[in-house]
Structures are given as C-alpha cells and as structure tokens.
Design a protein around this motif. Sequence first.
Motif, PDB file in Angstrom:
ATOM      1  N   ALA A 287      47.901 -33.054  82.672  1.00 40.68           N
ATOM      2  CA  ALA A 287      46.448 -33.143  82.834  1.00 40.68           C
ATOM      3  C   ALA A 287      46.071 -34.394  83.620  1.00 40.68           C
ATOM      4  N   THR A 288      46.789 -35.476  83.393  1.00 37.12           N
ATOM      5  CA  THR A 288      46.501 -36.714  84.116  1.00 37.12           C
ATOM      6  C   THR A 288      46.763 -36.545  85.607  1.00 37.12           C
ATOM      7  N   GLN A 289      47.874 -35.909  85.948  1.00 36.30           N
ATOM      8  CA  GLN A 289      48.188 -35.681  87.358  1.00 36.30           C
ATOM      9  C   GLN A 289      47.144 -34.778  88.017  1.00 36.30           C
ATOM     10  N   LEU A 290      46.704 -33.756  87.289  1.00 35.67           N
ATOM     11  CA  LEU A 290      45.675 -32.872  87.829  1.00 35.67           C
ATOM     12  C   LEU A 290      44.363 -33.614  88.047  1.00 35.67           C
TER      13      LEU A 290
ATOM     14  N   ILE B 100      43.932 -36.785  88.666  1.00 35.37           N
ATOM     15  CA  ILE B 100      44.082 -37.647  89.840  1.00 35.37           C
ATOM     16  C   ILE B 100      43.994 -36.827  91.114  1.00 35.37           C
ATOM     17  N   GLY B 101      44.661 -35.672  91.135  1.00 36.23           N
ATOM     18  CA  GLY B 101      44.644 -34.817  92.322  1.00 36.23           C
ATOM     19  C   GLY B 101      43.242 -34.330  92.657  1.00 36.23           C
ATOM     20  N   HIS B 102      42.507 -33.884  91.634  1.00 35.70           N
ATOM     21  CA  HIS B 102      41.134 -33.428  91.868  1.00 35.70           C
ATOM     22  C   HIS B 102      40.262 -34.569  92.390  1.00 35.70           C
ATOM     23  N   ALA B 103      40.427 -35.742  91.806  1.00 35.93           N
ATOM     24  CA  ALA B 103      39.618 -36.893  92.217  1.00 35.93           C
ATOM     25  C   ALA B 103      39.907 -37.279  93.666  1.00 35.93           C
ATOM     26  N   LYS B 104      41.189 -37.282  94.041  1.00 37.95           N
ATOM     27  CA  LYS B 104      41.547 -37.618  95.421  1.00 37.95           C
ATOM     28  C   LYS B 104      40.977 -36.590  96.397  1.00 37.95           C
ATOM     29  N   SER B 105      41.089 -35.317  96.037  1.00 37.91           N
ATOM     30  CA  SER B 105      40.562 -34.272  96.918  1.00 37.91           C
ATOM     31  C   SER B 105      39.060 -34.417  97.093  1.00 37.91           C
TER      32      SER B 105
ATOM     33  N   VAL C  38      39.394 -31.091  83.580  1.00 39.24           N
ATOM     34  CA  VAL C  38      40.683 -31.671  83.208  1.00 39.24           C
ATOM     35  C   VAL C  38      40.504 -33.001  82.489  1.00 39.24           C
ATOM     36  N   ALA C  39      39.614 -33.852  82.999  1.00 39.88           N
ATOM     37  CA  ALA C  39      39.410 -35.165  82.382  1.00 39.88           C
ATOM     38  C   ALA C  39      38.911 -35.031  80.950  1.00 39.88           C
ATOM     39  N   GLY C  40      38.157 -33.972  80.683  1.00 36.60           N
ATOM     40  CA  GLY C  40      37.659 -33.760  79.327  1.00 36.60           C
ATOM     41  C   GLY C  40      38.759 -33.484  78.328  1.00 36.60           C
ATOM     42  N   LEU C  41      39.949 -33.115  78.806  1.00 35.48           N
ATOM     43  CA  LEU C  41      41.084 -32.844  77.918  1.00 35.48           C
ATOM     44  C   LEU C  41      41.917 -34.087  77.633  1.00 35.48           C
ATOM     45  N   LEU C  42      41.675 -35.161  78.390  1.00 34.06           N
ATOM     46  CA  LEU C  42      42.413 -36.401  78.162  1.00 34.06           C
ATOM     47  C   LEU C  42      41.820 -37.147  76.969  1.00 34.06           C
TER      48      LEU C  42
END
Length: 291
Positions: A161-164, A166-171, A218-222
């Motif tokens: 979830a953390t990697q996802l 980060i990926g969404h934020a970068k995009s 995704v961030a809501g799951l962290l």
Amino acid sequence: MFAVLGTIEFTVAGGITGMEQTGSADWAEHARIQGKPLLEWIGEGLDEINLTIELHPLLGDPAERLRLLREAKSRHEPLALVMGSGEYIGPYVVTRVSNTIRRATAVGQVVASTVQVGLREYTGAFTRKVVRQGLLDPALGGASAIGSPGLLSSMVPIPSATQLAIGHAKSAGNVLRAGKSLYEAVKGGNPSMILGQVPQLLGVTARAIEPLQGLSTVAGLLDDGADLSRLGDDVLGNVMGSRSSLDPVDLSNIVDRFAASRESLDKAVTVMGSASKRLAGLAAEVLTRRA
C-alpha cells in the motif's frame, strides 16, 4: 486502467472522457383494423457502447493511438471488453471510428482531436484470448481492495500500500506540473486562442483524477496515512474546481473562467508540493524495507 478492448488499453489519464452504453429490444408492429397497432416482442437487440477519447500529445501519441483504433475496426474481429475492475463485459466489434480534429499544424498534422469509437455486441462463437495471465479477481483482497484494478501479471508481486501511495502521488504530481506549464503557456493568449485550448486544458487536468483518487484510497489504508488521504481529496477538489471553471465557456467569459481555473490548479500544485517531505519519508521506508 479504465477498460481493455482486446489489447487496447483505455485510461482516464490517457484521455478517455466518456462511455455510453445502450441496450434495446426488438418489437414487431402488427396493423389492426379500426384499432391501434399491436406490438409483439421479437427478441433482445444488440448492446452498443460509444467511447469518447481526447487525443493530445500530452496524453500520448495521437497518430499512433488513432492508428490502433482504426486497425481494430479494419480487422473485423470481435474483441474482449474488460473493465478495469476485472468485469468481463463480453465480445464486441468496432463498427465506427470518427475523429473530430480540434487543432492541427500548418501542414495538417493533428495536435488535438476528439475520437468517438462505436462498439457493438458480438453474439457469434467467440473464444476469449487472455493476453496476460493473472486477470485480477474482484473477490480477492490485495490490489482490488486498495483501488488498483486492472490486468496484473501473475509473475509480478503485488506492491505494498505504501508503494502504491507513492506511485499515485508521483503520477499526480507529474501531471499537475505539466498542467501548470500548459496554463502558463496559454495565459498570454487572446480570448479566441484561449478558448481553442480548452480541450487541452481539460485533458491535462483529467489525467490527474485517477492517480489522486488512487492516492486517497490507498493512503486511507495506511496506519498513518490519514493526512495523505485528506491531501489527495483536497487536491482532487481543486482539480475538479479547475475543470468546472471551464465548463461551459464562450468568448464572452473565457478570460475570467480561465483565470479562475488557473487559480484552482495553482492551489492543487501548491498543496501537492506540500507533501514532498512526507512522501520522501515513505520512500525511505520502502528502500529500507520497512514498508
């Protein structure tokens, strides 16, 4: 991933802006003496789908994407239509590809256009070809639970979830910066020129919607991701505000509407940039294998 037709992928970030589905039933009309005609149901009609896609260099090579769609029509073959959620809609044939040019160069090279793709249900014998293994099962947890539907290779490990996040934020950040650059290039134009750029402005902001929605989910799951989830929602709100300022527009209001749209996008870029240190910390956790 919004949908896949055969091997052709459609994404919101890639310019797809609409999907219209139509179902029908066939009825025969029988004339009657001294009375209204009688209707008799014959059977169900073929389902039809119309896709609307914006083509622009910022969204991918317009000529190449148009070529793929025209080739799909010319092959006269049914293709499997699968939604990004993994839902299999069924086999469809491409019956129509129309291209409305919005902007072109002096030598006729298309810069921006709107494509309408007509699909019609195919009811003949059809064997679905699985191009890539591992079609995501919506009933499974993992990626489907964190807002990353699509076609996943069984050979590729599911990212955390953390990697996802980060990926969404970068995009999203990359798209927003590209959008800001486009707005900066347009702001000095006259009303007519700005009005002609509206499809491109809407196109570049549309590309930010999908990654921002993914970031919020995704961030809501962290365990400690509530702040990033709120940030994703806030940035998305500014992006949607930027888009709504440009719909509708005409020569009489385009200057004021463009200014309001640009202001909303600037806020989105600023808010997104405020999370740079937070995202860098998450990236460090991934590199040290703590997330």
